[in-house]
Design a protein around this motif. Structure first.
Motif, PDB file in Angstrom:
ATOM      1  N   GLY A   1       0.812  -1.215   0.000  1.00 49.04           N
ATOM      2  CA  GLY A   1       0.000   0.000   0.000  1.00 49.04           C
ATOM      3  C   GLY A   1       0.843   1.260   0.000  1.00 49.04           C
ATOM      4  N   GLY A   2       2.020   1.195   0.622  1.00 47.65           N
ATOM      5  CA  GLY A   2       2.934   2.331   0.589  1.00 47.65           C
ATOM      6  C   GLY A   2       3.512   2.540  -0.796  1.00 47.65           C
ATOM      7  N   GLN A   3       3.785   1.443  -1.482  1.00 47.74           N
ATOM      8  CA  GLN A   3       4.270   1.560  -2.857  1.00 47.74           C
ATOM      9  C   GLN A   3       3.197   2.179  -3.746  1.00 47.74           C
ATOM     10  N   THR A   4       1.939   1.787  -3.532  1.00 49.08           N
ATOM     11  CA  THR A   4       0.843   2.393  -4.302  1.00 49.08           C
ATOM     12  C   THR A   4       0.783   3.900  -4.054  1.00 49.08           C
ATOM     13  N   ALA A   5       0.969   4.315  -2.797  1.00 47.79           N
ATOM     14  CA  ALA A   5       0.958   5.747  -2.474  1.00 47.79           C
ATOM     15  C   ALA A   5       2.088   6.475  -3.198  1.00 47.79           C
TER      16      ALA A   5
ATOM     17  N   GLU B   1       3.492   5.506  -6.016  1.00 54.42           N
ATOM     18  CA  GLU B   1       3.137   5.516  -7.439  1.00 54.42           C
ATOM     19  C   GLU B   1       2.087   6.584  -7.737  1.00 54.42           C
ATOM     20  N   MET B   2       1.166   6.803  -6.797  1.00 58.78           N
ATOM     21  CA  MET B   2       0.174   7.871  -6.965  1.00 58.78           C
ATOM     22  C   MET B   2       0.850   9.233  -7.007  1.00 58.78           C
ATOM     23  N   ALA B   3       1.862   9.436  -6.150  1.00 54.79           N
ATOM     24  CA  ALA B   3       2.581  10.712  -6.141  1.00 54.79           C
ATOM     25  C   ALA B   3       3.288  10.943  -7.469  1.00 54.79           C
ATOM     26  N   VAL B   4       3.932   9.901  -7.974  1.00 54.22           N
ATOM     27  CA  VAL B   4       4.632  10.015  -9.258  1.00 54.22           C
ATOM     28  C   VAL B   4       3.647  10.338 -10.379  1.00 54.22           C
ATOM     29  N   ALA B   5       2.504   9.646 -10.381  1.00 54.35           N
ATOM     30  CA  ALA B   5       1.492   9.893 -11.416  1.00 54.35           C
ATOM     31  C   ALA B   5       0.932  11.309 -11.297  1.00 54.35           C
TER      32      ALA B   5
ATOM     33  N   GLU C   1      -7.881   2.676  -5.245  1.00 50.86           N
ATOM     34  CA  GLU C   1      -6.745   1.884  -5.724  1.00 50.86           C
ATOM     35  C   GLU C   1      -6.527   0.615  -4.899  1.00 50.86           C
ATOM     36  N   VAL C   2      -6.721   0.709  -3.583  1.00 47.46           N
ATOM     37  CA  VAL C   2      -6.277  -0.344  -2.659  1.00 47.46           C
ATOM     38  C   VAL C   2      -7.429  -1.099  -2.004  1.00 47.46           C
ATOM     39  N   GLY C   3      -8.583  -0.431  -1.848  1.00 47.68           N
ATOM     40  CA  GLY C   3      -9.716  -1.086  -1.214  1.00 47.68           C
ATOM     41  C   GLY C   3      -9.736  -0.966   0.297  1.00 47.68           C
ATOM     42  N   ARG C   4      -8.874  -0.084   0.857  1.00 49.17           N
ATOM     43  CA  ARG C   4      -8.858   0.192   2.297  1.00 49.17           C
ATOM     44  C   ARG C   4      -8.336   1.598   2.505  1.00 49.17           C
ATOM     45  N   MET C   5      -8.698   2.182   3.621  1.00 53.25           N
ATOM     46  CA  MET C   5      -8.225   3.528   3.897  1.00 53.25           C
ATOM     47  C   MET C   5      -6.744   3.492   4.292  1.00 53.25           C
ATOM     48  N   PRO C   6      -6.012   4.565   4.001  1.00 56.49           N
ATOM     49  CA  PRO C   6      -4.567   4.581   4.239  1.00 56.49           C
ATOM     50  C   PRO C   6      -4.204   4.829   5.695  1.00 56.49           C
ATOM     51  N   THR C   7      -3.059   4.289   6.093  1.00 58.57           N
ATOM     52  CA  THR C   7      -2.471   4.617   7.393  1.00 58.57           C
ATOM     53  C   THR C   7      -1.711   5.932   7.268  1.00 58.57           C
TER      54      THR C   7
ATOM     55  N   GLN D   1       1.361   5.414   4.989  1.00 59.28           N
ATOM     56  CA  GLN D   1       1.092   5.416   3.548  1.00 59.28           C
ATOM     57  C   GLN D   1       0.812   6.822   3.032  1.00 59.28           C
ATOM     58  N   ALA D   2       0.079   7.612   3.799  1.00 52.00           N
ATOM     59  CA  ALA D   2      -0.140   9.010   3.417  1.00 52.00           C
ATOM     60  C   ALA D   2       1.170   9.784   3.436  1.00 52.00           C
ATOM     61  N   GLY D   3       2.016   9.499   4.429  1.00 51.03           N
ATOM     62  CA  GLY D   3       3.303  10.180   4.529  1.00 51.03           C
ATOM     63  C   GLY D   3       4.238   9.841   3.395  1.00 51.03           C
ATOM     64  N   ILE D   4       4.159   8.618   2.893  1.00 51.46           N
ATOM     65  CA  ILE D   4       4.997   8.227   1.751  1.00 51.46           C
ATOM     66  C   ILE D   4       4.624   9.053   0.522  1.00 51.46           C
ATOM     67  N   TYR D   5       3.325   9.257   0.300  1.00 47.30           N
ATOM     68  CA  TYR D   5       2.890  10.124  -0.806  1.00 47.30           C
ATOM     69  C   TYR D   5       3.432  11.534  -0.605  1.00 47.30           C
ATOM     70  N   SER D   6       3.214  12.075   0.594  1.00 46.12           N
ATOM     71  CA  SER D   6       3.617  13.453   0.894  1.00 46.12           C
ATOM     72  C   SER D   6       5.115  13.653   0.708  1.00 46.12           C
ATOM     73  N   SER D   7       5.914  12.738   1.236  1.00 43.63           N
ATOM     74  CA  SER D   7       7.372  12.887   1.156  1.00 43.63           C
ATOM     75  C   SER D   7       7.881  12.728  -0.268  1.00 43.63           C
ATOM     76  N   THR D   8       7.278  11.808  -1.021  1.00 44.94           N
ATOM     77  CA  THR D   8       7.677  11.614  -2.418  1.00 44.94           C
ATOM     78  C   THR D   8       7.367  12.866  -3.242  1.00 44.94           C
ATOM     79  N   MET D   9       6.195  13.427  -3.017  1.00 49.95           N
ATOM     80  CA  MET D   9       5.811  14.639  -3.749  1.00 49.95           C
ATOM     81  C   MET D   9       6.742  15.805  -3.409  1.00 49.95           C
ATOM     82  N   HIS D  10       7.080  15.940  -2.135  1.00 47.34           N
ATOM     83  CA  HIS D  10       7.980  17.028  -1.726  1.00 47.34           C
ATOM     84  C   HIS D  10       9.366  16.835  -2.342  1.00 47.34           C
ATOM     85  N   TYR D  11       9.821  15.600  -2.383  1.00 46.39           N
ATOM     86  CA  TYR D  11      11.116  15.292  -3.009  1.00 46.39           C
ATOM     87  C   TYR D  11      11.106  15.671  -4.483  1.00 46.39           C
ATOM     88  N   LEU D  12      10.065  15.284  -5.199  1.00 45.04           N
ATOM     89  CA  LEU D  12      10.003  15.562  -6.635  1.00 45.04           C
ATOM     90  C   LEU D  12       9.926  17.070  -6.905  1.00 45.04           C
TER      91      LEU D  12
END
Length: 407
Positions: A53-57, A59-63, A301-307, A310-321
């Protein structure tokens, strides 16, 4: 031959002309690609709180970023570290040596993160730790090559333990995972409990991971402590709470304090078993309109709400990019400095900023698990009781042992 190494097939003149045609920013993206490695427990104790689920998050940031930075494609590699420091360190070493990975994200078990960040420092790489809890990651184990994003043991203790002691829970027995994360949480909780007039009357450390908590819960019951603090996480916490319920721990008058509880834990255990539990969290999916909007997309995407991880992985990836784009390069030192210059205010973080020790500070929250009667749906699990401001939540720099901090 290194990964995706280009073979020279053109004349020097043609190559020179091509180079001149490339933009400066694109030219400073190594290998013409931004390469990110996602390293996490994909199959074990911490699978559900980060995992696939973290990988999906990520991938969502990259997309959402558009799939490229200044014309350079973004590529993600992933691996299961199996909660092994050796596996994690060797994987990252191979990624750097053979695949020229620019940034490593995910990073869940604290022992893995500490080992990996040492490799990153030795090889001038960059890492963003989103799943680990040990506050030592930006204290005695800090490096100029990583950032700690979501939470750590200091605000977990400062939030939950302090609130429990203030409500009368002044005698504690600690059940601790026997590795870096558990030790750090045990230390931070002990300091907070004692500073607020409580005492630690006993404790036991269990192997990581553990499936049978019977003997540990019996020791906790025998201690006579008002509060049994769970200094563990993931499946270990779920197993401990389940065993405590089977042994009638709370029915006999003791109270459980989950010191690191994730949304998936509460969902797995159910509100009947967890109602009233106090916890500290870095984020909750139903906090506001922005968090709900992103979480609903994630759910599709995943069928469950994020922890929060997982939300932090999206946030950090987006900030990095965004930092790579602004800096025009994926050079780790330049990008980390750029990340630290940029404020962080998104659906995940409120009042976020990156300190000199690599700690990303942001508002944290004291929450309570709802009763079955209060809940209006499958994932309506928390009530946010109060906000712990960013500048109060984390270890003060004046107490830091980090080599990057000038006290």
């Amino acid at each position: 031959m290194t990964f995706m190494k280009k073979t020279l097939t053109a004349s020097i003149a043609v190559a020179a002309a091509s180079t001149m045609a490339i933009s400066t920013a694109h030219a400073e993206i190594s290998d013409g690609e931004v390469r990110i490695g996602y390293l996490a427990d994909m199959s074990g104790t911490y699978r559900d709180l980060a995992g696939p689920g973290g990988q999906t998050a990520m991938e969502m940031a990259v997309a959402d970023f558009g799939g490229s930075v200044n014309g350079s494609p973004i590529v993600i590699f992933s691996a299961d570290d199996r909660n092994s420091a050796d596996v994690g360190a060797n994987t990252v070493r191979e990624w750097i040596d053979q695949r020229n990975v620019d940034m490593v994200g995910g990073l869940v078990a604290s022992s893995v993160s500490i080992a990996v960040t040492k490799v990153l420092e030795e090889n001038n790489g960059l890492g963003i730790v989103s799943g680990s809890a040990a506050s030592s990651i930006t204290n005695e184990h800090c490096t100029p090559n990583h950032i700690h994003w979501v939470y750590d043991t200091y605000p977990l203790a400062n939030g939950t333990a302090k609130a429990v002691v203030e409500q009368g829970g002044d005698s504690w027995f600690l059940l601790t995972a026997d590795y870096a994360f558990g030790h750090a949480l045990e230390s931070d909780v002990t300091n907070v409990v004692e500073a607020n007039g409580g005492e630690i009357v006993g404790g036991v450390r269990h192997p990581f991971p553990t499936s049978d908590f019977s003997s540990y819960i019996l020791q906790a019951q025998g201690s006579g402590a008002k509060i049994v603090g769970l200094a563990n996480a993931g499946a270990d916490t779920v197993n401990a709470i389940t065993t405590a319920s089977q042994f009638g721990l709370t029915q006999s008058g003791q109270q459980l304090a989950g010191l690191l509880i994730f949304l998936n834990d509460v969902h797995a255990l159910g509100l009947e078993s967890t109602q009233g539990l106090l916890l500290t969290t870095g984020w909750y999916w139903d906090m506001d309109e922005d968090s709900r909007e992103w979480s609903e997309r994630y759910f599709e995407e995943v069928g469950r709400m994020p922890t929060m991880v997982q939300a932090g992985i999206y946030s950090s990836t987006m900030h990095y990019l965004k930092a790579v784009e602004a800096a025009g390069t994926d050079d780790p030192e330049v990008v980390r400095a750029q990340m630290a210059e940029m404020p962080i205010e998104d659906f995940f973080a409120r009042n976020g900023s990156i300190r000199e020790d690599g700690r990303m500070i942001h508002d944290m929250y004291l929450a309570q698990v709802k009763t079955p009667e209060e809940s209006t749906g499958e994932w309506d699990l928390y009530e946010i009781l109060s906000t712990i401001p960013a500048d109060e939540a984390y270890r003060p720099l004046s107490e830091s042992q980090c080599k990057l901090v000038q006290n």
